[in-house]
Design a protein around this motif. Structure first.
Motif, PDB file in Angstrom:
ATOM      1  N   THR A 464       0.833  -1.204   0.000  1.00 45.77           N
ATOM      2  CA  THR A 464       0.000   0.000   0.000  1.00 45.77           C
ATOM      3  C   THR A 464       0.866   1.250   0.000  1.00 45.77           C
ATOM      4  O   THR A 464       2.077   1.206   0.259  1.00 45.77           O
ATOM      5  CB  THR A 464      -0.913   0.068   1.242  1.00 45.77           C
ATOM      6  OG1 THR A 464      -0.085   0.223   2.399  1.00 45.77           O
ATOM      7  CG2 THR A 464      -1.772  -1.180   1.377  1.00 45.77           C
ATOM      8  N   TYR A 465       0.225   2.377  -0.258  1.00 46.41           N
ATOM      9  CA  TYR A 465       0.925   3.667  -0.213  1.00 46.41           C
ATOM     10  C   TYR A 465       1.419   3.947   1.200  1.00 46.41           C
ATOM     11  O   TYR A 465       2.514   4.494   1.392  1.00 46.41           O
ATOM     12  CB  TYR A 465      -0.021   4.772  -0.669  1.00 46.41           C
ATOM     13  CG  TYR A 465       0.621   6.145  -0.687  1.00 46.41           C
ATOM     14  CD1 TYR A 465       1.357   6.563  -1.795  1.00 46.41           C
ATOM     15  CD2 TYR A 465       0.488   7.022   0.377  1.00 46.41           C
ATOM     16  CE1 TYR A 465       1.955   7.823  -1.818  1.00 46.41           C
ATOM     17  CE2 TYR A 465       1.084   8.278   0.369  1.00 46.41           C
ATOM     18  CZ  TYR A 465       1.815   8.671  -0.736  1.00 46.41           C
ATOM     19  OH  TYR A 465       2.399   9.915  -0.747  1.00 46.41           O
ATOM     20  N   GLU A 466       0.604   3.578   2.215  1.00 47.53           N
ATOM     21  CA  GLU A 466       1.025   3.800   3.601  1.00 47.53           C
ATOM     22  C   GLU A 466       2.287   3.016   3.936  1.00 47.53           C
ATOM     23  O   GLU A 466       3.188   3.507   4.623  1.00 47.53           O
ATOM     24  CB  GLU A 466      -0.094   3.421   4.576  1.00 47.53           C
ATOM     25  CG  GLU A 466      -1.303   4.345   4.552  1.00 47.53           C
ATOM     26  CD  GLU A 466      -2.257   4.025   3.402  1.00 47.53           C
ATOM     27  OE1 GLU A 466      -3.177   4.825   3.160  1.00 47.53           O
ATOM     28  OE2 GLU A 466      -2.081   2.973   2.739  1.00 47.53           O
ATOM     29  N   ALA A 467       2.373   1.782   3.434  1.00 45.34           N
ATOM     30  CA  ALA A 467       3.562   0.968   3.679  1.00 45.34           C
ATOM     31  C   ALA A 467       4.777   1.592   3.000  1.00 45.34           C
ATOM     32  O   ALA A 467       5.879   1.595   3.561  1.00 45.34           O
ATOM     33  CB  ALA A 467       3.336  -0.452   3.179  1.00 45.34           C
ATOM     34  N   THR A 468       4.585   2.131   1.799  1.00 51.15           N
ATOM     35  CA  THR A 468       5.687   2.787   1.103  1.00 51.15           C
ATOM     36  C   THR A 468       6.144   4.027   1.860  1.00 51.15           C
ATOM     37  O   THR A 468       7.347   4.284   1.986  1.00 51.15           O
ATOM     38  CB  THR A 468       5.262   3.155  -0.328  1.00 51.15           C
ATOM     39  OG1 THR A 468       5.079   1.952  -1.083  1.00 51.15           O
ATOM     40  CG2 THR A 468       6.310   4.013  -1.014  1.00 51.15           C
ATOM     41  N   SER A 469       5.201   4.808   2.372  1.00 48.26           N
ATOM     42  CA  SER A 469       5.562   5.984   3.170  1.00 48.26           C
ATOM     43  C   SER A 469       6.343   5.576   4.413  1.00 48.26           C
ATOM     44  O   SER A 469       7.309   6.247   4.801  1.00 48.26           O
ATOM     45  CB  SER A 469       4.302   6.759   3.576  1.00 48.26           C
ATOM     46  OG  SER A 469       3.712   7.393   2.468  1.00 48.26           O
ATOM     47  N   ALA A 470       5.929   4.470   5.023  1.00 45.39           N
ATOM     48  CA  ALA A 470       6.637   3.983   6.207  1.00 45.39           C
ATOM     49  C   ALA A 470       8.077   3.623   5.865  1.00 45.39           C
ATOM     50  O   ALA A 470       9.013   3.960   6.597  1.00 45.39           O
ATOM     51  CB  ALA A 470       5.909   2.772   6.798  1.00 45.39           C
ATOM     52  N   VAL A 471       8.287   2.940   4.741  1.00 39.07           N
ATOM     53  CA  VAL A 471       9.639   2.563   4.322  1.00 39.07           C
ATOM     54  C   VAL A 471      10.445   3.814   3.969  1.00 39.07           C
ATOM     55  O   VAL A 471      11.621   3.929   4.330  1.00 39.07           O
ATOM     56  CB  VAL A 471       9.585   1.592   3.127  1.00 39.07           C
ATOM     57  CG1 VAL A 471      10.978   1.349   2.567  1.00 39.07           C
ATOM     58  CG2 VAL A 471       8.963   0.271   3.546  1.00 39.07           C
ATOM     59  N   TYR A 472       9.823   4.747   3.279  1.00 35.61           N
ATOM     60  CA  TYR A 472      10.512   5.986   2.918  1.00 35.61           C
ATOM     61  C   TYR A 472      11.015   6.691   4.176  1.00 35.61           C
ATOM     62  O   TYR A 472      12.174   7.098   4.267  1.00 35.61           O
ATOM     63  CB  TYR A 472       9.563   6.902   2.135  1.00 35.61           C
ATOM     64  CG  TYR A 472      10.227   8.080   1.460  1.00 35.61           C
ATOM     65  CD1 TYR A 472      10.753   9.134   2.192  1.00 35.61           C
ATOM     66  CD2 TYR A 472      10.333   8.151   0.066  1.00 35.61           C
ATOM     67  CE1 TYR A 472      11.357  10.211   1.571  1.00 35.61           C
ATOM     68  CE2 TYR A 472      10.951   9.218  -0.563  1.00 35.61           C
ATOM     69  CZ  TYR A 472      11.460  10.252   0.193  1.00 35.61           C
ATOM     70  OH  TYR A 472      12.068  11.306  -0.416  1.00 35.61           O
ATOM     71  N   HIS A 473      10.148   6.832   5.147  1.00 34.87           N
ATOM     72  CA  HIS A 473      10.530   7.551   6.367  1.00 34.87           C
ATOM     73  C   HIS A 473      11.565   6.776   7.165  1.00 34.87           C
ATOM     74  O   HIS A 473      12.435   7.369   7.795  1.00 34.87           O
ATOM     75  CB  HIS A 473       9.288   7.829   7.203  1.00 34.87           C
ATOM     76  CG  HIS A 473       8.349   8.798   6.559  1.00 34.87           C
ATOM     77  ND1 HIS A 473       7.168   9.193   7.141  1.00 34.87           N
ATOM     78  CD2 HIS A 473       8.416   9.460   5.381  1.00 34.87           C
ATOM     79  CE1 HIS A 473       6.549  10.051   6.342  1.00 34.87           C
ATOM     80  NE2 HIS A 473       7.292  10.223   5.264  1.00 34.87           N
ATOM     81  N   ARG A 474      11.497   5.469   7.111  1.00 30.33           N
ATOM     82  CA  ARG A 474      12.493   4.649   7.808  1.00 30.33           C
ATOM     83  C   ARG A 474      13.868   4.812   7.152  1.00 30.33           C
ATOM     84  O   ARG A 474      14.881   4.981   7.840  1.00 30.33           O
ATOM     85  CB  ARG A 474      12.062   3.183   7.788  1.00 30.33           C
ATOM     86  CG  ARG A 474      12.920   2.288   8.673  1.00 30.33           C
ATOM     87  CD  ARG A 474      12.517   0.841   8.540  1.00 30.33           C
ATOM     88  NE  ARG A 474      13.320   0.002   9.409  1.00 30.33           N
ATOM     89  CZ  ARG A 474      13.517  -1.292   9.228  1.00 30.33           C
ATOM     90  NH1 ARG A 474      12.948  -1.901   8.202  1.00 30.33           N
ATOM     91  NH2 ARG A 474      14.265  -1.994  10.051  1.00 30.33           N
ATOM     92  N   CYS A 475      13.913   4.749   5.833  1.00 27.16           N
ATOM     93  CA  CYS A 475      15.173   4.969   5.112  1.00 27.16           C
ATOM     94  C   CYS A 475      15.718   6.365   5.388  1.00 27.16           C
ATOM     95  O   CYS A 475      16.921   6.557   5.621  1.00 27.16           O
ATOM     96  CB  CYS A 475      14.967   4.776   3.617  1.00 27.16           C
ATOM     97  SG  CYS A 475      14.621   3.080   3.090  1.00 27.16           S
ATOM     98  N   LEU A 476      14.834   7.348   5.357  1.00 27.12           N
ATOM     99  CA  LEU A 476      15.246   8.726   5.572  1.00 27.12           C
ATOM    100  C   LEU A 476      15.806   8.918   6.975  1.00 27.12           C
ATOM    101  O   LEU A 476      16.836   9.573   7.169  1.00 27.12           O
ATOM    102  CB  LEU A 476      14.065   9.662   5.329  1.00 27.12           C
ATOM    103  CG  LEU A 476      14.307  11.161   5.476  1.00 27.12           C
ATOM    104  CD1 LEU A 476      15.444  11.623   4.584  1.00 27.12           C
ATOM    105  CD2 LEU A 476      13.027  11.931   5.147  1.00 27.12           C
ATOM    106  N   ASP A 477      15.143   8.343   7.975  1.00 28.21           N
ATOM    107  CA  ASP A 477      15.629   8.436   9.340  1.00 28.21           C
ATOM    108  C   ASP A 477      17.033   7.854   9.459  1.00 28.21           C
ATOM    109  O   ASP A 477      17.914   8.420  10.108  1.00 28.21           O
ATOM    110  CB  ASP A 477      14.686   7.688  10.289  1.00 28.21           C
ATOM    111  CG  ASP A 477      13.973   8.633  11.246  1.00 28.21           C
ATOM    112  OD1 ASP A 477      14.539   9.695  11.543  1.00 28.21           O
ATOM    113  OD2 ASP A 477      12.864   8.313  11.680  1.00 28.21           O
ATOM    114  N   TYR A 478      17.237   6.711   8.840  1.00 33.71           N
ATOM    115  CA  TYR A 478      18.543   6.052   8.909  1.00 33.71           C
ATOM    116  C   TYR A 478      19.622   6.926   8.268  1.00 33.71           C
ATOM    117  O   TYR A 478      20.714   7.106   8.823  1.00 33.71           O
ATOM    118  CB  TYR A 478      18.478   4.687   8.224  1.00 33.71           C
ATOM    119  CG  TYR A 478      19.761   3.903   8.321  1.00 33.71           C
ATOM    120  CD1 TYR A 478      20.013   3.074   9.407  1.00 33.71           C
ATOM    121  CD2 TYR A 478      20.734   4.008   7.330  1.00 33.71           C
ATOM    122  CE1 TYR A 478      21.195   2.362   9.506  1.00 33.71           C
ATOM    123  CE2 TYR A 478      21.922   3.311   7.418  1.00 33.71           C
ATOM    124  CZ  TYR A 478      22.150   2.485   8.504  1.00 33.71           C
ATOM    125  OH  TYR A 478      23.331   1.797   8.595  1.00 33.71           O
TER     126      TYR A 478
END
Length: 638
Positions: A464-478
């Motif tokens: 889903t789009y929400e899952a993609t946003s979660a991955v994006y923010h996780r990558c960005l945080d890292y």
């Protein structure tokens, strides 16, 4: 221009192993001597806090735009949100051209869609817009937006010819590639279902040389337009698509995890999986990859350190540094336990084509380094991407010595995006080069899903789009954590999502496109359950880690960049630029008729982005009403 011979199989030796973890490691900074410059900046000297940015202040957001430009944006974006018009937009454009004639049609396009999304016809005509945006703090990433006008049948034929070996086409070589890495006629036209990226089809080596020259002109123009410029390139424009190389890299990585499962280490993240060398040696000998004598040379104290284990980065470097091209194009068969060739052999011409592709990349990187422009290598379809990422990595090793000159692109709608990010960060740490990345959500979702379903392999896209946003923010945080400890690393946050930009700045509570965790599908919540910091953020709306402000990443450091497309999300780009953040517009240019395919995709992309949110249109209308009520309709940018 002479082309220097470059081998994509060459890898620099690994430095002594650094501690490996899934969190960015803190660095020891050298002691500052007399006259020494600060290493990380924010921690060394007191300076103003990260500027506040208000994306809802229309007066500031559109200070650089005249009222007629706002009206045009409102009209174009409203038309892009109409499903009825979009369904027939190609027929309507054809009809308008027929009724108006070419000259009036060009004028109409420049007043509407072309004027909204394209800067001009050539490098001279786009100069005023570039200078205007730069005066308001917004840089430019130039791209010659012309595409070859192929029919679907021509595109399909070209793709099938370029993505299979001559031996496969002649029936002399038996392909052992997996389904994902084989050309399929139903998806020969790679433009179908793609709304955000230009598509190149391999026609000839001469055409690839022409594309290289175009990229060189863009790099030169970017160097003249900005002191801190970017230019974007696509590797499929520079050579034959690398299906085979992608297949080998994927299968070899899968083989590593197969051995890990045999050692009882299945399910660990790629960066945390470490193989016991003694057991690995037995597997290597059993599968005939190398003799015991060869293995003794591979596994030395220099490569293993004192751990006695081998991780994925070590394994890939050992294989690549000791294998010729002809031997590398073999993969392990899990059923037989033996190595099998992908093809019996390559023709000499196909090997020369690979070499010329790398030579073109080398020419572009040298030109970028010469004029002070960073190169962003665009991501492409998953069946090309392993090879693209690997070739980009080779460029980074060579050119990212003093600063991040080459930026790789990570598509966060992919299930393995986070693993790919942390592996590249870790490799940059070990080998001592500068990490540079562009984070995007991705441009090929619909096409990738349809292809996986039709061809019969696992869907590589998040559900889903929400899952993609979660991955994006996780990558960005890292990556932001890495930037905190490494002043030579950099990232571009390429997003039109206002929440993601706020997430980067972290000026307050950040939530996704949902109001509470109860609105997430159970399957998504389950996928996030292993990342407690992320679930906490979704449920409470409170950030669990620091963004730029909390991490001390000041815009003056120029480590965090932002990027949006020309004609979209000015209410994000210009407030950022006016506050001092490095932000860029992706600026296409070219003759009207030759950029129509680009304009078609912009219309389709806006239909998906704008129809749901409507925020940008609301802000445009709000600013027009404000100017009307305050008698400022003839506002002049200053």
């Amino acid at each position: 221009m002479g082309l220097r011979r470059t081998s994509w199989m060459h890898l620099s030796a690994l430095c002594r192993r650094a501690p490996l973890s899934t969190a960015p490691a803190a660095r020891e900074q050298p002691a500052a001597g007399p006259g020494a410059e600060p290493v990380c900046g924010p921690a060394e000297t007191a300076r103003p806090p990260v500027p506040a940015v208000d994306f809802g202040n229309t007066q500031e957001a559109y200070r650089s735009r005249r009222s007629w430009e706002l009206a045009r944006s409102l009209l174009v974006l409203s038309l892009c949100a109409s499903p009825a018009l979009l369904a027939r937009h190609e027929q309507l454009l054809h009809l308008a051209r027929k009724l108006l004639g070419q000259r009036l049609f060009n004028t109409l396009m420049k007043m509407t869609f072309y004027g909204q999304f394209v800067a001009g016809e050539d490098q001279e005509s786009i100069r005023p817009l570039i200078q205007h945006n730069r005066a308001f703090g917004v840089g430019s990433i130039l791209d010659y937006g012309v595409e070859e006008d192929l029919t679907p049948e021509e595109a399909e034929r070209t793709e099938m010819e370029s993505c299979s070996s001559a031996l496969e086409r002649d029936g002399c070589g038996v392909s052992k590639r997996e389904k994902q890495f084989q050309a399929h006629r139903a998806f020969g036209d790679r433009r179908d279902g793609v709304t955000s990226a230009r598509t190149y089809f391999y026609a000839s080596e001469a055409k690839c040389d022409s594309h290289m020259e175009t990229f060189l002109h863009c790099i030169e123009a970017s160097g003249g337009a900005s002191e801190d410029g970017f230019s974007a390139i696509k590797l499929t424009a520079l050579g034959r698509p690398q299906f085979l190389f992608s297949d080998v890299l994927t299968k070899w990585r899968r083989f590593f995890h197969h051995v890990a499962a045999e050692q009882g280490k299945a399910g660990l993240a790629a960066v945390d999986t470490k193989l016991e060398v003694a057991a690995l040696q037995e597997s290597v000998v059993k599968m005939g990859i190398a003799s015991r004598a060869e293995i003794e040379d591979w596994f030395t104290a220099e490569t293993l350190g004192v751990s006695g284990t081998l991780d994925l980065l070590d394994w890939c470097s050992l294989i690549d540094s000791r294998t010729e091209l002809s031997r590398h194009l073999v993969v392990p068969n899990m059923q037989t336990g033996r190595l099998e060739p992908l093809l019996s052999q390559f023709t000499e011409e196909e090997e020369r084509q690979m070499t010329r592709m790398l030579q073109r990349m080398d020419v572009l990187a040298k030109k970028a380094n010469q004029v002070g422009v960073r190169l962003m290598v665009d991501a492409e379809q998953t069946y090309f991407q392993p090879a693209i990422s690997r070739l980009t990595l080779e460029m980074q090793r060579r050119f990212n010595v003093e600063r991040p000159l080459i930026f790789n692109t990570f598509q966060c709608y992919l299930r393995d995006a986070y693993d790919n990010v942390i592996l590249d960060v870790e490799l940059a740490r070990r080998e001592g080069w500068c990490f540079g990345a562009k984070l995007v959500r991705g441009a090929y979702m619909a096409q990738e899903r349809a292809r996986a379903l039709e061809v019969g392999y696992e869907d590589p896209i998040n559900p889903t789009y929400e899952a993609t946003s979660a991955v994006y923010h996780r990558c960005l945080d890292y990556v932001l954590e890495e930037l905190k400890h490494n002043a030579r690393a950099a990232v571009m946050v390429a997003s039109h999502n206002e929440d993601t930009v706020r997430f980067t700045l972290r000026r307050g509570p950040c939530v996704f496109d949902v109001c509470s965790a109860s609105q997430l599908r159970p399957s998504i919540l389950q996928r996030l359950s292993g990342h407690q910091w992320l679930v906490t953020e979704v449920c409470t709306g409170q950030p669990a880690r620091g963004g730029m402000e909390e991490l001390g990443l000041h815009p003056a450091d120029r480590q965090v960049y932002f990027g949006q497309l020309l004609g979209m999300c000015d209410h994000i780009s210009f407030p950022l630029g006016q506050a001092g953040f490095p932000v860029y517009k992706y600026v296409p240019y070219g003759p009207v008729m030759e950029v129509l395919p680009y304009l078609s995709r912009r219309a389709l992309e806006n239909s998906g982005v704008m129809k749901g949110a409507q925020r940008e249109r609301q802000l445009l209308w709000q600013e027009l009403k404000r100017r009307l009520c305050t008698r400022r309709l003839f506002h002049q940018p200053a």
